[in-house]
Motif scaffolding. Structure first.
Motif, PDB file in Angstrom:
ATOM      1  N   THR A 100       0.813  -1.217   0.000  1.00  0.00           N
ATOM      2  CA  THR A 100       0.000   0.000   0.000  1.00  0.00           C
ATOM      3  C   THR A 100       0.842   1.261   0.000  1.00  0.00           C
ATOM      4  N   GLY A 101       2.033   1.173   0.581  1.00  0.00           N
ATOM      5  CA  GLY A 101       2.797   2.381   0.825  1.00  0.00           C
ATOM      6  C   GLY A 101       2.268   3.087   2.057  1.00  0.00           C
ATOM      7  N   MET A 102       2.866   4.218   2.400  1.00  0.00           N
ATOM      8  CA  MET A 102       2.420   4.935   3.589  1.00  0.00           C
ATOM      9  C   MET A 102       2.784   6.404   3.483  1.00  0.00           C
ATOM     10  N   ALA A 103       2.124   7.195   4.290  1.00  0.00           N
ATOM     11  CA  ALA A 103       2.455   8.606   4.462  1.00  0.00           C
ATOM     12  C   ALA A 103       2.662   8.830   5.956  1.00  0.00           C
ATOM     13  N   THR A 104       3.030  10.037   6.316  1.00  0.00           N
ATOM     14  CA  THR A 104       3.233  10.384   7.721  1.00  0.00           C
ATOM     15  C   THR A 104       2.350  11.572   8.071  1.00  0.00           C
ATOM     16  N   ASP A 105       1.607  11.445   9.165  1.00  0.00           N
ATOM     17  CA  ASP A 105       0.717  12.538   9.544  1.00  0.00           C
ATOM     18  C   ASP A 105       1.458  13.588  10.376  1.00  0.00           C
ATOM     19  N   GLU A 106       0.721  14.587  10.853  1.00  0.00           N
ATOM     20  CA  GLU A 106       1.332  15.689  11.580  1.00  0.00           C
ATOM     21  C   GLU A 106       1.949  15.257  12.903  1.00  0.00           C
ATOM     22  N   ARG A 107       1.550  14.106  13.402  1.00  0.00           N
ATOM     23  CA  ARG A 107       2.131  13.578  14.645  1.00  0.00           C
ATOM     24  C   ARG A 107       3.391  12.777  14.391  1.00  0.00           C
ATOM     25  N   GLY A 108       3.672  12.520  13.106  1.00  0.00           N
ATOM     26  CA  GLY A 108       4.800  11.674  12.755  1.00  0.00           C
ATOM     27  C   GLY A 108       4.442  10.208  12.688  1.00  0.00           C
ATOM     28  N   PHE A 109       3.146   9.878  12.709  1.00  0.00           N
ATOM     29  CA  PHE A 109       2.701   8.495  12.664  1.00  0.00           C
ATOM     30  C   PHE A 109       2.446   8.058  11.224  1.00  0.00           C
ATOM     31  N   ALA A 110       2.638   6.782  10.957  1.00  0.00           N
ATOM     32  CA  ALA A 110       2.361   6.227   9.637  1.00  0.00           C
ATOM     33  C   ALA A 110       0.865   6.159   9.392  1.00  0.00           C
ATOM     34  N   VAL A 111       0.445   6.529   8.178  1.00  0.00           N
ATOM     35  CA  VAL A 111      -0.962   6.491   7.770  1.00  0.00           C
ATOM     36  C   VAL A 111      -1.002   6.073   6.302  1.00  0.00           C
ATOM     37  N   PRO A 112      -2.178   5.699   5.781  1.00  0.00           N
ATOM     38  CA  PRO A 112      -2.276   5.381   4.349  1.00  0.00           C
ATOM     39  C   PRO A 112      -1.913   6.603   3.508  1.00  0.00           C
TER      40      PRO A 112
END
Length: 306
Positions: A100-112
């Motif tokens: 799927t891959g991933m992105a990083t949110d404003e908290r630094g957590f991995a997200v879709p």
């Protein structure tokens, strides 16, 4: 009933991408293989969207030739050879479910990531993907299953999906009336989630700081908040001593060369603490009865299995 002999013990591990298994469970896998147990690894994707850390292989990237997945199959094969694991498979067959891959949110957590492909594992039908694993569970008939926790250790969507598939499949596989075309029903006696000891992580970070490295692991303060993949020690039920297999684990990690740099934080940490870091692997028991030793934790994933 007596406990199964070493040759009759069967361990199933469900991971999201090639390299996840070695980082989290490499010493455990090598230990049980050496004792004669059957160790089966199921990897859910080829890791097509992973970063490429090897110079000259940029052309394999998803946005170019999209050949990283096939390359990572070879890396996994070499890692498993080094650990002694001969039964390793891809969920539904190689390439059935896409990284799927991933992105990083404003908290630094991995997200879709913002855009998720239709064939991505994150979008897989849960029952369909679980049925692919039910077939393997009913074939291998493991007494023990190891996978991620409900947040996939650090939030990667494929880790979360692997958790969902593993847990749902463990339920479906045991139902006497469910899909007998997928094999004879089998109930897994014990289920574990991978863990990283908070005490061990803080100790490692302190050693890094004492050695003058204030950057590795993104400058995390040893005394401050830790990432979500770190588990409070009071929640850890089991620790496996794989100190005899540290060298094999580190070599297997190096075999995943596109994903793990010899100069990266994993090896920086190992250079400071060696077998103390990579030789002990931690777990949370989520199904089955514990078999405790004097320190209050299990020392064997098969403890208490009849």
């Amino acid at each position: 009933m007596s406990a199964p002999t070493p040759e009759a013990r069967r361990l199933l591990l469900v991971h999201a991408h090639p390299d996840d298994e070695t980082i989290g469970n490499g010493a455990t896998m090598a230990k049980y293989v050496s004792e004669g147990a059957l160790v089966t690894l199921v990897t859910c994707t080829l890791g097509e969207e992973g970063e490429i850390l090897v110079e000259g292989l940029d052309h394999l990237a998803a946005q170019q030739e999209d050949g990283l997945g096939l390359h990572r199959i070879a890396e996994l094969e070499e890692a498993m050879r080094l650990l002694g694991v001969t039964d390793y498979r891809f969920l539904g067959g190689p390439g059935r479910y896409r990284d799927t891959g991933m992105a990083t949110d404003e908290r630094g957590f991995a997200v879709p990531p913002p855009r998720v492909r239709d064939d991505a594992f994150w979008r897989a039908d849960l029952t369909e993907a679980s049925n692919d694993l039910v077939t393997i569970v009913r074939e291998v008939r493991p007494q023990v299953l190891v996978t991620y926790d409900e947040v996939g250790s650090y939030g990667h969507p494929d880790h979360i999906q692997a958790h969902r598939v593993a847990m749902y499949a463990s339920i479906l596989a045991a139902v006497p009336s469910y899909r007998l075309d997928l094999g004879e029903p089998w109930e897994i006696a014990k289920i574990y989630w991978n863990s990283m000891s908070e005490a061990r992580m803080r100790e490692g970070l302190r050693h890094l700081r004492a050695s003058g490295d204030a950057v590795t692991f993104e400058g995390i303060d040893p005394e401050g908040p830790l990432p979500p993949f770190v588990t409070p020690d009071e929640l850890i039920t089991t620790q496996i001593d794989g100190s005899d297999f540290v060298e094999a684990k580190l070599k297997a990690m190096a075999a995943h060369a596109t994903q793990i740099s010899l100069e990266g934080p994993f090896f920086a940490l190992s250079n400071n603490l060696g077998s103390q870091v990579w030789g002990t692997e931690f777990y949370r028991l989520v199904k089955g009865g514990p078999g405790l030793f004097d320190g209050g934790r299990e020392s064997d994933l098969f403890a208490g299995v009849a």
